[in-house]
Write an enzyme that holds these catalytic residues in place. Structure first.
Site, short mmCIF file in Angstrom:
data_model
loop_
_atom_site.label_atom_id
_atom_site.label_comp_id
_atom_site.label_asym_id
_atom_site.label_seq_id
_atom_site.Cartn_x
_atom_site.Cartn_y
_atom_site.Cartn_z
CB THR A 88 -0.83 -8.05 4.60
OG1 THR A 88 -0.69 -6.79 5.25
CG2 THR A 88 -1.64 -9.00 5.47
CB THR A 148 -0.92 0.00 1.23
OG1 THR A 148 -1.79 -1.14 1.16
CG2 THR A 148 -1.77 1.26 1.27
CG HIS A 193 3.17 -3.39 5.64
ND1 HIS A 193 2.91 -2.06 5.89
CD2 HIS A 193 1.96 -4.01 5.56
CE1 HIS A 193 1.60 -1.88 5.98
NE2 HIS A 193 1.00 -3.04 5.77
#
Length: 626
Positions: A584, A512, A582
């Site tokens: 997920t 994101t 990051h």
């Protein structure tokens, strides 16, 4: 006898019988395979000379030019067969030993028969195997110039558990090290070449030994010297020698433990014991060691900034010139040496991936020197300023200048997708005349009662959001920007190996960049400078942490941080104190033990940016997909 084209100095002896250099002769001393391999395994300079150039030539790999579906199929085949890794291994072994091969296996039990690329169908390659110079034996070289395998062995022989096996040269892709120019020498080496270490061995030895000699001097850097009157008298008998030795052992212990040294006399009188401390001077030695290292770097044809990791030397030195020259050298080796060497393998690969050989399929090596985002922005600004100056000066027709701008932006790749937009809209302007503002309403549609004349079209700028729906205005809306992870299968495979469950689908893994519940004008966010692909190289800081019910892989990326900051500067909100890139990969894994997890350390390759409105129902969709 007259000596032509020489220089003599009778006073210094240069060029005369007194000249010591007249006895110099070049004698070829071949290094044994055992010595070369020992140097590769035990000498860091030799190892880097062997490994650096092939790694740098292949690290950015190549870009296939074909239809998207064809490119995807070829890249998938390259990944499945590990073509990049096999070529890297073969290139490094060739540089170390003087030669290596890649054998192409099609599943045929008779490897001695020719392998015709035109008869190789889809998925025809079953395996690729790398063999070093001393693992496979070439036969007699083919001397018929009319043969398609002229200069190659009549066959290659491989020792297997079932006995010797002959392999036809059409199935073999050969890599060489340092080339041999004479045909006689090439035949002597049985179609192989020299190791690249052969010519640089002396320079490597000198660089290594110079540092070793300085290291050997360190224990001798400081010595205590004590003058003992009548020393020879004390050494006449064993008892007196032992007594003297024991006495100074105690003195050395006291000096070490208490910082005191007990001597007979005042330490200065010649009749008593005199203490002195001798120190070696290392002035100039670092320069000598550095000189030998620079010689080794020059012999290997690798700049010191790359071979030694050394900072550039000199006033205002940045190392950019050395780096660019080195990358230009690697690019030339790609075109002149590597491309012809792997041409046979590429023909097999294309047919293996596509089933046929479309003539329009080709590739180009990706640039080795990757400019930073700031360098790209600066270059674009400089060009834009120059274009603006030309347009303002009106020194050429606007149509001609527009075509030049079109050529620049499409070929530079700075604005991804603009070439497709040109193909769609052509060179004609979107409007023939400048529309008056009162002819259209706030949404860009024709105003009530205005029928329009001529070929005027609304002035709004079309754009797309999720699902391909056209949005005609710049009304602020919530914004979610992400990049899909194109090698999600690698991360999922790693996660399974670490014992994780409740894994996300590989196709849903992403990073994101922006998540703004506050409406923002998407046009102000603009486009990223990094195009359709963003690659985070292997290595660097990686961590596994729990964010709520999610398990994420944290990684570092200045590019993503800068892009996030651009979104924030354009008005996007962010619900967290700071931005941390990051991915997920696991959801609802509340029982996962993160204490012994080894983070994924491979490359992360992200696709183009995706702009979407914020979906507050995203969590329910994730749970429904599990």
């Amino acid at each position: 006898m007259w000596i032509v084209d020489s220089f003599r100095n009778l006073l210094s002896g240069l060029g005369t019988a007194k000249d010591k250099t007249l006895g110099n002769q070049h004698v070829f001393v071949p290094r044994t395979p055992e010595e070369i391999q020992a140097a590769y395994r035990g000498n860091w300079i030799a190892r880097k000379i062997v490994e650096i150039v092939p790694f740098d030539m292949l690290r950015e790999w190549r870009a296939w030019q074909a239809k998207p579906a064809q490119v995807a199929a070829i890249e998938a085949a390259e990944k499945a067969l590990d073509v990049q890794g096999k070529i890297l291994l073969a290139s490094q072994r060739a540089r170390r030993d003087g030669g290596a091969v890649i054998v192409v296996g099609d599943g045929s039990p008779d490897q001695a028969r020719p392998l015709d690329p035109n008869r190789l169908g889809k998925d025809g390659i079953k395996w690729l195997a790398v063999f070093g110079r001393y693992e496979i034996t070439p036969g007699k070289p083919i001397r018929d110039p009319g043969s398609p395998w002229f200069g190659e062995p009549e066959f290659w022989q491989l020792s297997t558990d079932a006995g010797p096996q002959n392999i036809h040269p059409s199935r073999v892709v050969r890599f060489l090290g340092a080339p041999l120019l004479e045909a006689a020498h090439f035949s002597t080496e049985q179609c192989w070449s020299d190791s690249v270490l052969q010519a640089v061995f002396e320079a490597v030895d000198q660089a290594t030994s110079s540092a070793a000699y300085v290291n050997a001097m360190l224990p001798e850097a400081k010595q205590d010297v004590i003058s003992v009157p009548g020393l020879s008298h004390h050494l006449k008998t064993k008892d007196s020698t032992d007594a003297l030795t024991k006495r100074f052992q105690y003195a050395a212990q006291m000096k070490s433990m208490f910082g005191m040294l007990l001597l007979e006399g005042d330490g200065n009188n010649p009749e008593g014991e005199v203490f002195q401390q001798k120190q070696l001077s290392f002035t100039g030695l670092p320069d000598v060691v550095r000189l030998f290292l620079m010689v080794a770097s020059a012999a290997a044809d690798i700049p010191a900034t790359r071979l030694l990791g050394q900072s550039p030397q000199g006033l205002n030195a940045t190392g950019d010139s050395d780096t660019r020259n080195y990358y230009d050298h690697c690019a030339a080796k790609q075109k002149i040496e590597l491309t012809p060497a792997i041409a046979r393998l590429d023909e097999f690969l294309i047919r293996h991936a596509l089933g046929t050989r479309p003539p329009e399929v080709w590739y180009e090596w990706r640039p080795l020197y990757q400019p930073s985002a700031k360098e790209k922005a600066d270059a674009f600004k400089t060009i834009a300023d120059a274009i603006g100056a030309l347009a303002k000066a009106n020194v050429m027709p606007q149509e001609i200048l527009g075509k030049g701008v079109k050529g620049y932006v499409t070929e530079s790749g700075l604005l991804p997708g603009i070439d497709a937009a040109y193909d769609e809209h052509g060179d004609a302007p979107l409007t023939e005349d400048r529309p008056d503002a009162d002819q259209f309403d706030a949404n860009g549609d024709p105003a009530e009662g205005f029928t329009g004349t001529g070929n005027v079209v609304p002035f709004r700028t079309p754009r797309l959001i999720a699902g391909g729906r056209a949005v005609a205005d710049a009304t602020p809306r919530t914004l979610y920007v992400s990049r899909k992870l194109t090698n999600g299968d690698d991360v999922i495979a790693w996660a399974r190996s670490q014992g994780f469950t409740n894994l996300m689908p590989a196709g849903e893994l992403h990073v994101t960049i922006a998540y703004s519940r506050t409406p923002v004008d998407w046009m102000k966010v603009g486009q990223t400078w990094h195009g359709e692909q963003l690659k985070i190289e292997a290595g660097g800081p990686r961590m596994i942490e729990r964010l709520g019910e999610a398990i994420v892989l944290l990684f570092a990326s200045d590019e993503l941080r800068w892009r996030w900051q651009e979104c924030v500067d354009a008005g996007a909100s962010w619900d967290h104190p700071e931005y941390q890139p990051h991915v997920t990969f696991s959801w609802n894994a509340s029982n996962a033990d993160l204490s012994n997890v080894q983070p994924y350390n491979g490359p992360l390759v992200f696709g183009p940016e995706v702009f979407e409105p914020v979906d507050e129902n995203w969590r329910n969709k994730v749970e429904a997909a599990e």
